[in-house]
Scaffold this active site. Structure first.
Site, PDB file in Angstrom:
ATOM      1  N   ASP A 158     -55.950 -44.848 -90.793  1.00  0.00           N
ATOM      2  CA  ASP A 158     -54.596 -45.069 -91.320  1.00  0.00           C
ATOM      3  C   ASP A 158     -53.759 -43.810 -91.143  1.00  0.00           C
ATOM      4  O   ASP A 158     -54.282 -42.704 -90.974  1.00  0.00           O
ATOM      5  CB  ASP A 158     -54.658 -45.444 -92.801  1.00  0.00           C
ATOM      6  CG  ASP A 158     -55.280 -46.807 -93.032  1.00  0.00           C
ATOM      7  OD1 ASP A 158     -55.161 -47.662 -92.129  1.00  0.00           O
ATOM      8  OD2 ASP A 158     -55.884 -47.007 -94.101  1.00  0.00           O
ATOM      9  N   HIS A 166     -55.349 -46.838 -84.686  1.00  0.00           N
ATOM     10  CA  HIS A 166     -54.862 -47.350 -85.965  1.00  0.00           C
ATOM     11  C   HIS A 166     -55.714 -48.496 -86.507  1.00  0.00           C
ATOM     12  O   HIS A 166     -55.562 -48.898 -87.665  1.00  0.00           O
ATOM     13  CB  HIS A 166     -53.410 -47.815 -85.813  1.00  0.00           C
ATOM     14  CG  HIS A 166     -52.603 -47.659 -87.060  1.00  0.00           C
ATOM     15  ND1 HIS A 166     -53.155 -47.360 -88.281  1.00  0.00           N
ATOM     16  CD2 HIS A 166     -51.258 -47.762 -87.277  1.00  0.00           C
ATOM     17  CE1 HIS A 166     -52.204 -47.286 -89.191  1.00  0.00           C
ATOM     18  NE2 HIS A 166     -51.043 -47.527 -88.613  1.00  0.00           N
TER      19      HIS A 166
END
Length: 516
Positions: free
Chosen positions: A493, A489
């Site tokens: 995204d 992450h």
């Protein structure tokens, strides 16, 4: 002519080394490939062999000194030259008379530029056996690959110098083929110093006899390699007596301690003549990690530590692919010589989606994003002794048939220990098929330094609600499969992960590609 002995380069990024111990003194007789001195670098401790046979005439660099690579650290002279220079002679070499034919040394090979040692996991021949050139002789394990090593010559295996389970430096002589000892009794192999897959006896009242543990005072001196070995084996370096310069703890000191006390500092008396056997399915007691398992453990912990993992699961209707495979599998195998499995369909769909969303194929380097020019696709292969990830290089340039052949070839050679080091590591995206064991889906750990990994669930027939163009619903039996994308992450995204999976799903569900 005298021969200069230089400080070797022990890897591309290493430019100096420290001489920790001289194993010979001026005037001593040395044989070619006999250990001459020990060095320590920021990555490895190693014994450096003599490049020639002769007499050690000069030592130019004392113990404890750090010098650049290619520095002349000693001079070895031929026997006659050393006598002319006034250096004492040690007499003739007892074991190598002129009338006695020399055998062929079998050495631990270097299985890649960054690999400096290997563990012998199994001898495929025993002393006295006949071997043919290129016939598999022994199996080794390194931190990158397990492999079978072929015999360099045809002849009789006269001596095994390194036993199963022992880890040695590259270029160490591990066996001898032919030579004067061919018709004599074979020399016993050295006992295993650090069994890689042996099962220690369970502690009982009869065999659980801890040995006295030496304590060392003052600051600990050791290399990164030694500290890593201690960490992997749960050892306290303060318990190990160092035999190097100023009490420095060497790799051999750690291996010696492990052979006497085992991992974790627990000592058991073992039969020195026993040959290490593979661990049974339900071993009892403390079982040391193999080199491969230790590296896997280290990588998994490191990946979870540095990367915030996110997982998304998509359910894909594979009915179209299943039907095409059933129609084409016989002809495909006849044309291309490989069975048609589902993996090339999945790989091709992933490659297509990676081309659309290159961020999923990227890596994070410091505060920058590395967009890779190619898709180097890793295919995780489960082995009985661990996990390996062979790589299909430039997968985006391959045809469907090429992908199918590459998947089958790499998986087969992984299971038969035929992979080369350059075929393992360096992938940019990985596929892992946990569904082969019946998993609905798995949540995989990212294969660093990649940023994403796709886990493949099992393929099952399920009742599914289908809606036609007019909004009418029906229930049908469809072939369904779950896929889970794990991603970093920091770089990817949730929207990017979702877009990638949506494209992947669309490609499989609407498969319209040729499979030639």
């Amino acid at each position: 002519m005298p021969t200069e002995v230089i400080m070797p380069q022990m890897g591309e990024s290493i430019f100096e080394g420290t001489i920790t111990k001289w194993l010979k003194k001026p005037g001593d007789l040395v044989e070619k490939d006999e250990p001459l001195f020990e060095i320590s670098t920021d990555k490895v401790d190693a014994e450096i062999p003599s490049p020639v046979a002769g007499v050690l005439r000069e030592i130019n660099v004392p113990e404890g000194s750090t010098v650049p690579i290619n520095t002349v650290v000693a001079v070895v002279a031929e026997k006659g030259e050393s006598q002319a220079a006034g250096i004492r002679d040690q007499g003739p070499v007892a074991a190598l008379g002129a009338s006695m034919p020399m055998g062929t040394d079998v050495v631990m090979p270097q299985m890649g530029e960054s690999i400096f040692e290997g563990t012998i996991t199994r001898w495929l021949k025993k002393a006295g056996d006949r071997v043919e050139k290129d016939e598999p002789l022994f199996e080794i394990s390194t931190d990158k690959v397990d492999s079978e090593i072929p015999s360099p010559e045809s002849g009789t295996l006269t001596e095994i110098k390194v036993a199963e389970g022992v880890t040695v430096q590259i270029n160490t002589v591990v066996a001898v083929i032919g030579g004067a000892g061919a018709s004599t009794a074979m020399a016993p192999a050295q006992p295993a110093a650090a069994p890689a897959a042996a099962v220690p006896p369970a502690p009982t009242a009869l065999n659980a006899q801890p040995l006295a543990l030496p304590m060392t005072g003052g600051p600990l001196r050791s290399s990164p390699l030694v500290r890593r070995m201690a960490k992997e084996n749960n050892l306290d370096l303060r318990q190990i007596a160092g035999t190097g310069s100023e009490g420095r703890i060497s790799k051999d000191d750690v291996l010696r301690y492990l052979s006497q006390n085992g991992a974790g500092g627990v000592a058991f008396l073992q039969d020195a003549a026993a040959v290490p056997q593979p661990a049974p399915q339900t071993p009892q007691g403390l079982v040391p990690l193999t080199k491969m398992r230790a590296i896997i453990a280290q990588h998994m912990v490191e990946s979870m530590r540095i990367a915030p993992h996110v997982h998304v699961v998509y359910r894909v209707d594979m009915t179209r692919v299943v039907r095409m495979r059933e129609r084409e599998k016989a002809g495909f195998e006849q044309r291309y010589g490989v069975k048609l499995t589902y993996m090339p369909f999945i790989a091709a769909a992933a490659i297509h989606a990676l081309g659309k969303f290159p961020i999923v194929n990227a890596s994070l380097e410091d505060n920058s994003i590395r967009y890779h020019q190619n898709i180097d696709l890793g295919i995780a292969v489960a082995l009985e002794w661990g996990l390996v990830v062979p790589v299909i290089r430039q997968a985006e340039a391959r045809s469907f048939a090429d992908l199918a052949r590459a998947v089958a070839d790499l998986a087969s050679r992984a299971r038969t220990k035929k992979l080369m080091p350059n075929e393992v590591g360096g992938s940019t995206f990985t596929l892992t098929n946990s569904g082969v064991f019946g998993d609905e889906f798995g949540t995989p750990i990212i294969n660093q330094p990649e940023s994403a990994i796709l886990a493949i669930g099992s393929l099952r027939k399920e009742p599914v609600v289908l809606t036609d163009t007019e909004g009418n619903d029906t229930i049908a039996i469809r072939s369904m499969q779950h896929f889970c994308l794990g991603f970093d992450h920091r770089l990817i995204d949730g929207a990017d992960g979702g877009k990638f999976m949506a494209e992947f799903k669309k490609t499989l569900e609407g498969w319209d590609r040729a499979i030639g």
